[in-house]
Write a protein that holds these residues in place. Structure first.
Motif, PDB file in Angstrom:
ATOM      1  N   SER A 350       0.824  -1.207   0.000  1.00 45.06           N
ATOM      2  CA  SER A 350       0.000   0.000   0.000  1.00 45.06           C
ATOM      3  C   SER A 350       0.859   1.259   0.000  1.00 45.06           C
ATOM      4  O   SER A 350       0.529   2.258  -0.655  1.00 45.06           O
ATOM      5  N   GLU A 351       1.972   1.217   0.711  1.00 51.24           N
ATOM      6  CA  GLU A 351       2.924   2.339   0.667  1.00 51.24           C
ATOM      7  C   GLU A 351       3.444   2.543  -0.756  1.00 51.24           C
ATOM      8  O   GLU A 351       3.578   3.678  -1.233  1.00 51.24           O
ATOM      9  N   ARG A 352       3.742   1.453  -1.416  1.00 54.65           N
ATOM     10  CA  ARG A 352       4.232   1.522  -2.803  1.00 54.65           C
ATOM     11  C   ARG A 352       3.143   2.094  -3.723  1.00 54.65           C
ATOM     12  O   ARG A 352       3.438   2.923  -4.606  1.00 54.65           O
ATOM     13  N   PHE A 353       1.902   1.648  -3.509  1.00 50.24           N
ATOM     14  CA  PHE A 353       0.782   2.175  -4.293  1.00 50.24           C
ATOM     15  C   PHE A 353       0.638   3.678  -4.063  1.00 50.24           C
ATOM     16  O   PHE A 353       0.481   4.456  -5.008  1.00 50.24           O
ATOM     17  N   GLU A 354       0.673   4.097  -2.796  1.00 45.28           N
ATOM     18  CA  GLU A 354       0.558   5.510  -2.455  1.00 45.28           C
ATOM     19  C   GLU A 354       1.640   6.326  -3.151  1.00 45.28           C
ATOM     20  O   GLU A 354       1.370   7.403  -3.713  1.00 45.28           O
ATOM     21  N   ALA A 355       2.868   5.827  -3.126  1.00 49.16           N
ATOM     22  CA  ALA A 355       3.974   6.557  -3.755  1.00 49.16           C
ATOM     23  C   ALA A 355       3.754   6.703  -5.257  1.00 49.16           C
ATOM     24  O   ALA A 355       4.041   7.763  -5.846  1.00 49.16           O
ATOM     25  N   GLY A 356       3.226   5.651  -5.887  1.00 49.48           N
ATOM     26  CA  GLY A 356       2.965   5.723  -7.311  1.00 49.48           C
ATOM     27  C   GLY A 356       1.893   6.736  -7.661  1.00 49.48           C
ATOM     28  O   GLY A 356       2.018   7.485  -8.645  1.00 49.48           O
ATOM     29  N   VAL A 357       0.832   6.777  -6.864  1.00 49.62           N
ATOM     30  CA  VAL A 357      -0.231   7.756  -7.099  1.00 49.62           C
ATOM     31  C   VAL A 357       0.287   9.176  -6.877  1.00 49.62           C
ATOM     32  O   VAL A 357       0.014  10.088  -7.656  1.00 49.62           O
ATOM     33  N   ARG A 358       1.042   9.359  -5.810  1.00 48.48           N
ATOM     34  CA  ARG A 358       1.604  10.689  -5.532  1.00 48.48           C
ATOM     35  C   ARG A 358       2.496  11.154  -6.681  1.00 48.48           C
ATOM     36  O   ARG A 358       2.472  12.332  -7.067  1.00 48.48           O
ATOM     37  N   ALA A 359       3.273  10.244  -7.221  1.00 47.44           N
ATOM     38  CA  ALA A 359       4.160  10.616  -8.322  1.00 47.44           C
ATOM     39  C   ALA A 359       3.358  11.102  -9.524  1.00 47.44           C
ATOM     40  O   ALA A 359       3.728  12.091 -10.177  1.00 47.44           O
ATOM     41  N   GLU A 431       4.364  -6.078  -8.847  1.00 42.75           N
ATOM     42  CA  GLU A 431       4.076  -5.878 -10.267  1.00 42.75           C
ATOM     43  C   GLU A 431       2.662  -5.365 -10.477  1.00 42.75           C
ATOM     44  O   GLU A 431       2.429  -4.510 -11.357  1.00 42.75           O
ATOM     45  N   ASP A 432       1.710  -5.859  -9.680  1.00 41.57           N
ATOM     46  CA  ASP A 432       0.338  -5.353  -9.761  1.00 41.57           C
ATOM     47  C   ASP A 432       0.304  -3.857  -9.457  1.00 41.57           C
ATOM     48  O   ASP A 432      -0.343  -3.078 -10.164  1.00 41.57           O
ATOM     49  N   VAL A 433       0.971  -3.485  -8.394  1.00 41.34           N
ATOM     50  CA  VAL A 433       0.993  -2.084  -7.982  1.00 41.34           C
ATOM     51  C   VAL A 433       1.652  -1.222  -9.046  1.00 41.34           C
ATOM     52  O   VAL A 433       1.151  -0.141  -9.397  1.00 41.34           O
ATOM     53  N   VAL A 439      -0.489   2.831 -15.541  1.00 42.40           N
ATOM     54  CA  VAL A 439      -1.749   3.123 -16.223  1.00 42.40           C
ATOM     55  C   VAL A 439      -2.372   4.409 -15.679  1.00 42.40           C
ATOM     56  O   VAL A 439      -2.938   5.211 -16.432  1.00 42.40           O
ATOM     57  N   PHE A 440      -2.268   4.615 -14.364  1.00 41.85           N
ATOM     58  CA  PHE A 440      -2.761   5.861 -13.760  1.00 41.85           C
ATOM     59  C   PHE A 440      -2.033   7.063 -14.350  1.00 41.85           C
ATOM     60  O   PHE A 440      -2.662   8.076 -14.693  1.00 41.85           O
ATOM     61  N   ALA A 441      -0.730   6.949 -14.494  1.00 48.50           N
ATOM     62  CA  ALA A 441       0.040   8.057 -15.087  1.00 48.50           C
ATOM     63  C   ALA A 441      -0.390   8.321 -16.515  1.00 48.50           C
ATOM     64  O   ALA A 441      -0.485   9.475 -16.948  1.00 48.50           O
TER      65      ALA A 441
END
Length: 449
Positions: A350-359, A431-433, A439-441
Motif C-alpha cells: 500500500s505504501e508503494r501504491f501511495e507513492a505511485g499515485v503521488r508521483a 508488479e500489480d501495484v 496506467v494511472f500516469a
C-alpha cells in the motif's frame, strides 16, 4: 482542467467498455426479473452503462464473462481483503459443508471459541458474539448500548459508514444541525429523533451534542473510509474517548473497513479503548460473517439484567448468525490468511501504491491528495486532504472519477466503484501495484498533458 476534454475522454472510455464487454452488456439487458437489473441495486454504482459480470476470481485476480482479466484492487470493497477464495478458506468451507455437513444447525462449534479468543488477542475486547454482516453487528451493539445506558440516541460522524443502520444515516447540514443523509430510502422516522451527529475531527461539536445527556453510544470509524479516507488529527481519538467517559456514553468502534490498518485494526494500532467493537466483511474470507465484541464489564452488566431477553425476543441475533460455516471460514481466514505477517506485506504494498499515485499527481501539479490506512490507499480531488466527511463529500467529482475508473478497467485494473480506493490482499504483488502506477500516469497524461 479542461472539462470538455474530460467529457470527450469519458465518452471514449464508455464506448470502449461497450465494445470490450458485449456479453456483460447482454446479460445486464436481459436481467428483467432483477430489481434494477442486478442482484443488489448498489451494483449499478459503476462507471459506464452496465456492470461487468463475474466469471472467476482467485487471489488478486478477477475475470469477467467476456474473458478479460483484471488486477483487483477493489476486493469486494473489503469483503475479499483476504483475496478471492484463499485455498485454506475454501478447504475449511468444503470440509464443514461437504464432509462434516451442516452449514447451520442452531448448535455451537468449537471453532467459535477459537475465533473469539483470536479476536480478543487482536482487538482487546474480551466477549464476542457473531452476526452475518457488520450492519447487523452495529444494529445489535446499538440495542445493547441503549439497554445498558437507558438513553435513546446514537451519535455518529457525518458521512461515516455503518452499513444500512437507520440511526447512522444522518449528516451535518450547512447550518450545523443534523439532517437525513441525501438519498436515504424509506426512513422509519425523522433521523434526528434517534440520532445526533458531529463532524469527524471536531471535538467541540461532539461535546455540544453529548452535553444533551441522551446519547447512549458514539458509533464511529476510527478513520472515515467510505467517503474517502479521512484520518484523525493528533489527539482527536483520545479526546473522543475522554468526552464519552465524561458524559457517560459508550464508545463503539466500527472496524469493518479500518481493519486494513493492521491485524487488530486501528484499535490495536493506535491503542484505542472502545466499550464495543464491530467488524464484518473481511474476517470470513469472502463468506458472510460479522462479529461484535464487548468489554468484560459491559458484558457482565448486560448478562446480569433479568429484564433483558438476550436469548429469544431481545432483538439481538439471527437464525443464521454464528453458523458453523461462517465460523469455520472466519477461523481459517484469521488463523492462516490475514495473519500479522500478511498485514505487514499488505501495508508495504500500500505504501508503494501511495507513492505511485503521488508521483502521478505531482507530475502534473494536480490539487489532489492521497491518504493511506495500512493496506488501504485512496486519493481525493482536494488539496489538502479533507479533515471531515462533509469536506470529503464536497470534493467528489463523478465525471472525473468515472473517467479514471473506466480508463483503468478498460486496461485491466479495478478500483472500488464507490470511490477511489485501492486495497491490497496477501496475493497482491509489486508488479500489480506498478502496473497501476503506469496506467494511472497514462490516464493523467491524456487528461492534462
Amino acid at each position: 482542467m479542461d472539462r470538455t476534454r474530460l467529457q470527450q475522454l469519458l465518452a471514449r472510455e464508455v464506448a470502449e467498455a461497450e465494445r470490450r464487454n458485449p456479453r456483460s452488456q447482454a446479460a445486464y439487458e436481459r436481467a428483467d426479473h432483477l430489481f434494477g437489473r442486478v442482484p443488489m441495486t448498489w451494483m449499478n454504482k459503476t462507471a459506464g452503462a452496465f456492470p461487468r459480470y463475474l466469471d472467476t476470481a482467485r487471489g488478486a485476480r478477477i475475470t469477467d464473462i467476456d474473458g478479460h482479466e483484471y488486477i483487483d484492487f477493489c476486493l469486494g470493497d473489503t469483503g475479499a481483503m483476504a483475496g478471492h477464495s484463499p485455498a485454506v478458506v475454501a478447504e475449511a468451507v468444503r470440509s464443514r459443508f461437504a464432509e462434516l455437513g451442516g452449514a447451520t444447525a442452531m448448535l455451537p462449534t468449537e471453532d467459535a471459541e477459537w475465533v473469539g479468543a483470536e479476536l480478543t488477542r487482536r482487538f482487546g475486547l474480551t466477549r464476542w458474539s457473531f452476526s452475518l454482516t457488520a450492519t447487523d453487528a452495529n444494529r445489535w451493539s446499538i440495542r445493547l448500548a441503549r439497554a445498558v445506558t437507558g438513553r435513546p440516541k446514537i451519535l455518529v460522524n457525518s458521512y461515516s459508514y455503518h452499513g444500512s443502520v437507520d440511526e447512522s444515516l444522518i449528516v451535518v447540514s450547512p447550518d450545523g444541525r443534523g439532517t437525513s443523509r441525501p438519498g436515504n430510502v424509506g426512513a422509519p422516522c425523522d433521523v434526528t429523533l434517534t440520532s445526533r451527529v458531529a463532524e469527524f475531527n471536531d471535538l467541540a461539536q461532539l461535546e455540544r451534542e453529548l452535553a444533551h445527556g441522551d446519547v447512549a453510544a458514539v458509533l464511529m470509524e476510527p478513520a472515515l473510509t467510505n467517503i474517502g479516507i479521512v484520518l484523525p488529527e493528533p489527539g482527536y481519538l483520545e479526546g473522543v474517548r475522554e468526552l464519552t467517559r465524561q458524559y457517560g456514553t459508550l464508545l463503539i468502534n466500527d472496524e469493518t473497513h479500518t481493519f486494513s490498518a493492521g491485524p487488530g485494526g486501528c484499535t490495536a494500532a493506535w491503542g484505542l479503548e472502545p466499550d464495543l467493537l464491530t467488524i464484518g466483511k473481511a474476517i470470513g474470507g469472502g463468506i458472510p460473517a460479522g462479529a461484535y465484541g464487548l468489554s468484560a464489564e459491559l458484558a457482565e452488566k448486560l448478562l446480569d439484567r433479568d429484564d433483558l431477553d438476550l436469548v429469544d425476543m431481545g432483538g439481538v441475533g439471527g437464525t443464521l448468525a454464528g453458523n458453523a460455516l461462517s465460523v469455520a471460514a472466519t477461523r481459517a481466514t484469521l488463523e492462516h490468511v490475514l495473519t500479522d505477517d500478511a498485514f505487514d506485506g499488505m501495508s508495504k504494498l500500500s505504501e508503494r501504491f501511495e507513492a505511485g499515485v503521488r508521483a502521478g499527481i505531482d507530475a502534473w501539479a494536480l490539487p489532489w491528495s492521497v491518504s493511506r490506512l495500512g493496506a488501504r490507499t485512496e486519493y481525493r480531488f482536494a488539496d489538502s486532504a479533507p479533515r471531515t466527511g462533509t469536506e470529503s463529500a464536497a470534493a467528489a467529482d463523478s465525471e472525473l472519477e468515472d473517467y479514471l475508473h473506466l480508463y483503468l478497467a478498460n486496461r485491466g485494473i479495478l478500483l472500488t466503484p464507490f470511490h477511489n480506493m485501492a486495497l491490497m490482499c496477501p496475493a497482491t504483488t509489486e508488479e500489480d501495484v506498478d502496473t497501476h502506477t503506469d496506467v494511472f500516469a497514462a490516464a493523467l497524461s491524456e487528461l492534462v498533458g
